[in-house]
Design an enzyme around this catalytic site. Structure first.
Site, mmCIF file in Angstrom:
data_model
loop_
_atom_site.group_PDB
_atom_site.id
_atom_site.type_symbol
_atom_site.label_atom_id
_atom_site.label_comp_id
_atom_site.label_asym_id
_atom_site.label_seq_id
_atom_site.Cartn_x
_atom_site.Cartn_y
_atom_site.Cartn_z
ATOM 1 C CG ASP A 114 -9.519 -5.867 4.409
ATOM 2 O OD1 ASP A 114 -10.542 -6.039 3.724
ATOM 3 O OD2 ASP A 114 -8.551 -5.177 4.026
ATOM 4 C CG ASP B 281 -2.003 -1.048 1.170
ATOM 5 O OD1 ASP B 281 -2.152 -1.688 0.112
ATOM 6 O OD2 ASP B 281 -2.713 -1.221 2.180
ATOM 7 C CB THR C 206 -19.636 -3.529 8.041
ATOM 8 O OG1 THR C 206 -19.367 -3.309 6.655
ATOM 9 C CG2 THR C 206 -18.985 -4.824 8.482
ATOM 10 C CG ASN D 222 -4.965 -5.690 4.675
ATOM 11 O OD1 ASN D 222 -3.740 -5.655 4.715
ATOM 12 N ND2 ASN D 222 -5.679 -4.834 3.968
HETATM 13 O O1 RIB Z 1 -9.169 -3.235 2.206
HETATM 14 C C1 RIB Z 1 -8.023 -2.457 2.206
HETATM 15 C C2 RIB Z 1 -7.055 -2.946 1.160
HETATM 16 O O2 RIB Z 1 -7.612 -2.745 -0.114
HETATM 17 C C3 RIB Z 1 -5.731 -2.218 1.143
HETATM 18 O O3 RIB Z 1 -4.770 -2.795 1.985
HETATM 19 C C4 RIB Z 1 -5.345 -2.239 -0.318
HETATM 20 O O4 RIB Z 1 -4.231 -3.025 -0.598
HETATM 21 C C5 RIB Z 1 -6.572 -2.740 -1.060
HETATM 22 O O5 RIB Z 1 -6.406 -4.032 -1.452
#
Ligand code: RIB
Length: 280
Positions: free
Chosen positions: A228, A14, A195, A44
């Site tokens: 996530d 990111d 959510t 994540n």
């Molecule tokens: O949900 C967040 C994620 O979405 C980030 O970490 C980015 O990499 C995208 O995949």
């Protein structure tokens, strides 16, 4: 080898810029602060689940480049099993993320190696629980689910066409309000978690709301990755045998804590912090 939880999904690096306000289409905003942090919806979830105590493997594809080293560093440090991470001749997935002062974000992803993931990259999956999302090709998810006997959780993000068979197979679907409106989930017999941002989340079965939870009040820095972490936490809590209400409370607390720090994996709380917040 068998792990409790398999995460099938994306790995990204990111590239983040923190700004006072997000740029509008066609606009340039300067003066931002830059960070590069490990991300990707799959990675994540894997880090979030591991930090909550789950024995976790990730099945993913990265490039043969330096971005991969940076993108995998947290997974490795947290003890997520990486044997099923394959390398291909493409750049590692890159996400370009703008974060505004209030925590709102914009994300553009160059999928790279995630898009080069094919069913041939899959190992035999024999875990108890599998969680996936839609940042990798849909035919890979279909191939993984073909013959898979365990519990399946699908974080149906980003919104994707042609995923009805996957959603039908899911024991648990996790969506935000916007995503919920884009899928036909009416006939789904399993659990659906929706959510609702600052309003928390609800859990539905067969169209009936069976649990609602409000998130604890926190100071929001960055909302990226909260969904996530919520998905990971809800899946882990249900797999542990927590009641649906307790699991939803737990997931809301994890999602909220994730928004209090910059980034996704780096912001993901550990079990003790969540338990403290919930007074457990
Ligand atoms: O949900 C967040 C994620 O979405 C980030 O970490 C980015 O990499 C995208 O995949």
């Amino acid at each position: 080898m068998s792990y409790g939880l398999t995460v099938l999904g994306s790995v990204n690096l990111d590239l983040i810029v923190q700004l006072d306000v997000l740029p509008k289409a066609g606009e340039t905003v300067t003066g931002g602060t830059y960070s590069a942090l490990p991300g990707g919806k799959g990675a994540n979830v894997a880090v979030a689940a591991r930090r909550l105590g789950a024995e976790t493997e990730i099945v993913a594809v990265v490039g043969n480049d330096d971005y991969a080293v940076q993108a995998l560093v947290n997974l490795d440090a947290e003890g997520v099993y990486l044997d099923a991470v394959k390398k291909v001749d493409a750049h590692t997935g890159l996400a370009f993320i703008s974060v505004a002062a209030g925590g709102e974000n914009q994300i553009a992803v160059a999928s790279g190696a995630n898009a080069a993931f094919t069913p041939e990259h899959l190992p035999k999956l024999c875990s108890d629980v599998l969680i996936t999302q839609f940042e990798i090709p849909i035919n890979v998810i279909e191939a993984a689910l073909d013959g898979y006997k365990g519990y399946v959780a699908v974080n149906a993000s980003p919104v994707c066409d042609g995923v009805n068979a996957i959603l039908q197979r899911a024991d648990l679907i996790i969506v935000n309000e916007g995503e919920a409106a884009r899928y036909d989930l009416s006939g789904h017999a399993g659990l659906i978690a929706v959510t609702l941002g600052a309003k928390g989340a609800e859990l539905r079965r067969a169209g009936q709301v069976i649990a609602v939870a409000l998130p604890p009040k926190v100071d929001v820095v960055d909302t990226t990755g909260a969904g996530d972490a919520f998905a990971a936490a809800l899946t882990v809590a249900l797999a542990e045998g927590q009641s649906e209400q307790d699991a939803l409370d737990f997931a809301c607390a994890v999602g909220a804590l994730t928004t209090t720090r910059l980034g996704t994996q780096t912001a993901s709380p550990r079990r003790a912090e969540v338990d403290r917040l919930l007074g457990r």
